[in-house]
Motif scaffolding. Structure first.
Motif, PDB file in Angstrom:
ATOM      1  N   GLU A  86       0.832  -1.209   0.000  1.00 59.93           N
ATOM      2  CA  GLU A  86       0.000   0.000   0.000  1.00 59.93           C
ATOM      3  C   GLU A  86       0.867   1.260   0.000  1.00 59.93           C
ATOM      4  N   ASN A  87       1.974   1.233   0.735  1.00 61.38           N
ATOM      5  CA  ASN A  87       2.877   2.382   0.744  1.00 61.38           C
ATOM      6  C   ASN A  87       3.481   2.616  -0.634  1.00 61.38           C
ATOM      7  N   PHE A  88       3.865   1.522  -1.297  1.00 59.33           N
ATOM      8  CA  PHE A  88       4.418   1.635  -2.635  1.00 59.33           C
ATOM      9  C   PHE A  88       3.366   2.160  -3.601  1.00 59.33           C
ATOM     10  N   ALA A  89       2.126   1.675  -3.446  1.00 55.03           N
ATOM     11  CA  ALA A  89       1.042   2.092  -4.344  1.00 55.03           C
ATOM     12  C   ALA A  89       0.775   3.588  -4.219  1.00 55.03           C
ATOM     13  N   ASP A  90       1.001   4.137  -3.037  1.00 60.48           N
ATOM     14  CA  ASP A  90       0.773   5.570  -2.828  1.00 60.48           C
ATOM     15  C   ASP A  90       1.887   6.426  -3.431  1.00 60.48           C
ATOM     16  N   SER A  91       3.084   5.849  -3.534  1.00 63.19           N
ATOM     17  CA  SER A  91       4.227   6.658  -3.965  1.00 63.19           C
ATOM     18  C   SER A  91       4.713   6.342  -5.376  1.00 63.19           C
ATOM     19  N   LEU A  92       4.339   5.186  -5.910  1.00 64.04           N
ATOM     20  CA  LEU A  92       4.801   4.771  -7.231  1.00 64.04           C
ATOM     21  C   LEU A  92       3.639   4.753  -8.219  1.00 64.04           C
ATOM     22  N   GLY A  93       3.936   4.961  -9.477  1.00 64.44           N
ATOM     23  CA  GLY A  93       2.905   4.973 -10.503  1.00 64.44           C
ATOM     24  C   GLY A  93       2.402   3.572 -10.839  1.00 64.44           C
ATOM     25  N   ILE A  94       1.329   3.535 -11.621  1.00 61.38           N
ATOM     26  CA  ILE A  94       0.711   2.258 -11.982  1.00 61.38           C
ATOM     27  C   ILE A  94       1.675   1.368 -12.750  1.00 61.38           C
ATOM     28  N   GLU A  95       2.406   1.951 -13.695  1.00 64.20           N
ATOM     29  CA  GLU A  95       3.317   1.139 -14.502  1.00 64.20           C
ATOM     30  C   GLU A  95       4.434   0.553 -13.642  1.00 64.20           C
ATOM     31  N   VAL A  96       4.946   1.337 -12.681  1.00 64.54           N
ATOM     32  CA  VAL A  96       5.997   0.836 -11.799  1.00 64.54           C
ATOM     33  C   VAL A  96       5.463  -0.270 -10.902  1.00 64.54           C
ATOM     34  N   MET A  97       4.236  -0.098 -10.392  1.00 64.54           N
ATOM     35  CA  MET A  97       3.629  -1.131  -9.560  1.00 64.54           C
ATOM     36  C   MET A  97       3.372  -2.400 -10.352  1.00 64.54           C
ATOM     37  N   LEU A  98       3.007  -2.240 -11.618  1.00 66.27           N
ATOM     38  CA  LEU A  98       2.811  -3.408 -12.477  1.00 66.27           C
ATOM     39  C   LEU A  98       4.136  -4.130 -12.693  1.00 66.27           C
ATOM     40  N   THR A  99       5.202  -3.353 -12.896  1.00 62.04           N
ATOM     41  CA  THR A  99       6.533  -3.944 -13.040  1.00 62.04           C
ATOM     42  C   THR A  99       6.936  -4.671 -11.760  1.00 62.04           C
ATOM     43  N   PHE A 100       6.630  -4.075 -10.613  1.00 60.01           N
ATOM     44  CA  PHE A 100       6.931  -4.682  -9.315  1.00 60.01           C
ATOM     45  C   PHE A 100       6.232  -6.040  -9.177  1.00 60.01           C
ATOM     46  N   ALA A 101       4.938  -6.083  -9.497  1.00 57.79           N
ATOM     47  CA  ALA A 101       4.166  -7.317  -9.341  1.00 57.79           C
ATOM     48  C   ALA A 101       4.645  -8.404 -10.296  1.00 57.79           C
ATOM     49  N   VAL A 102       4.849  -8.038 -11.561  1.00 66.05           N
ATOM     50  CA  VAL A 102       5.257  -9.022 -12.566  1.00 66.05           C
ATOM     51  C   VAL A 102       6.663  -9.532 -12.277  1.00 66.05           C
TER      52      VAL A 102
END
Length: 311
Positions: A86-102
């Motif tokens: 949740e902290n990452f989701a608040d500070s990072l963009g959607i594309e970065v979060m998608l990269t994180f998950a994948v």
């Protein structure tokens, strides 16, 4: 034959391990006495004071070190994965979060391949596979949004404004022979074909890397012909977005994109656009045909047979 044994760790000490523990160092791999298969390595535990993520995971550092720069610098003060996410989701963009998950998912797959098959995937391969999947997901999401708003995308190639030329590029990959076919076509504001370029080159058969390499060749080709104002158009969303962003990753693909940007900055003006595959079929046909040639070939004021029915 004994079955591989798993070393259990207290779950409270591993809030992130199930997603991001990654692959153990090869020196940790071994075989149980009397076993013919690799045993589960003694995975390092992650204490609650281990707050830096994702570089804090020793066995996954080689992958994260090549991944998105924002992820390399990301950290959280929470020991729980959900709160960290949740902290990452608040500070990072959607594309970065998608990269994180994948990437996390591919790290877990990489770990399992080591444990159960004894095969260690190179970290750059993990990052490249993740980048390609992210691009596919972004492309799919873009198509859904276009369809959802009831605004169909352009289904034909559009000429550039007067005074500019447009170069479309694409790449085809021969995974068996580790070859990449590059195709590029330059047209003016009257839709006249000015030049085409085809090349077959030895390259690691990664689709995203191939697209970036093809874009570099297309930009270099335009530069060699003396054009000053160009529009680069391709169907690789990650390459196009990479050219317009300041993201600095350490992957080989990102280095190629940096070289493209440096080349483009020598023009009087340039821009880049993403298009759908249907609008890029001429460049795609050239790239497929390039796999059948030796070296490279160019044409001027002539339409190669492989695209005559598409023009």
């Amino acid at each position: 034959m004994d079955q591989p044994k798993e070393t259990k760790h207290p779950t409270q000490n591993l809030p992130l391990e199930s997603l991001s523990q990654g692959t153990p160092h090869p020196s940790q791999l071994g075989q149980e006495e009397g076993s013919t298969g690799p045993s589960m390595p003694n995975l390092p535990t992650v204490s609650r004071d281990h707050r830096t993520y994702p570089l804090g995971m020793p066995s996954a550092r080689d992958v994260w070190a090549l991944s998105n720069r924002k992820l390399q610098k990301a950290s959280s003060h929470s020991p729980h994965f959900v709160e960290m996410f949740e902290n990452f989701a608040d500070s990072l963009g959607i594309e970065v979060m998608l990269t994180f998950a994948v990437t996390s998912w591919n790290i877990w797959k990489r770990r399992n391949k080591v444990v159960f098959k004894g095969l260690l995937t190179h970290p750059s391969t993990v990052v490249q596979l993740s980048q390609q999947l992210v691009e596919d997901l972004l492309q799919l999401n873009l198509k859904k949004k276009t369809k959802g708003f009831g605004q169909p995308h352009n289904t034909h190639w559009e000429a550039p404004p007067q005074g500019k030329v447009k170069v479309n590029w694409d790449a085809s990959v021969d995974k068996v022979s580790c070859k990449v076919g590059v195709g590029a076509i330059i047209r003016d504001w009257e839709s006249k074909v000015l030049a085409t370029f085809r090349m077959k080159h030895d390259l690691f058969p990664d689709p995203l890397m191939a697209e970036a390499f093809a874009a570099l060749q297309a930009a270099t080709f335009c530069k060699s012909l003396g054009y000053l104002d160009i529009i680069m158009e391709g169907d690789s969303l990650l390459v196009v977005s990479g050219l317009t962003s300041e993201r600095e990753d350490l992957t080989y693909t990102s280095l190629i994109i940096a070289d493209i940007r440096d080349t483009l900055n020598t023009f009087n003006s340039w821009s880049t656009r993403h298009t759908f595959r249907a609008n890029n079929e001429v460049a795609h046909a050239l790239s497929k045909d390039a796999l059948s040639i030796i070296g490279s070939t160019t044409t001027f004021d002539f339409i190669p047979p492989c695209i005559q029915t598409l023009i």
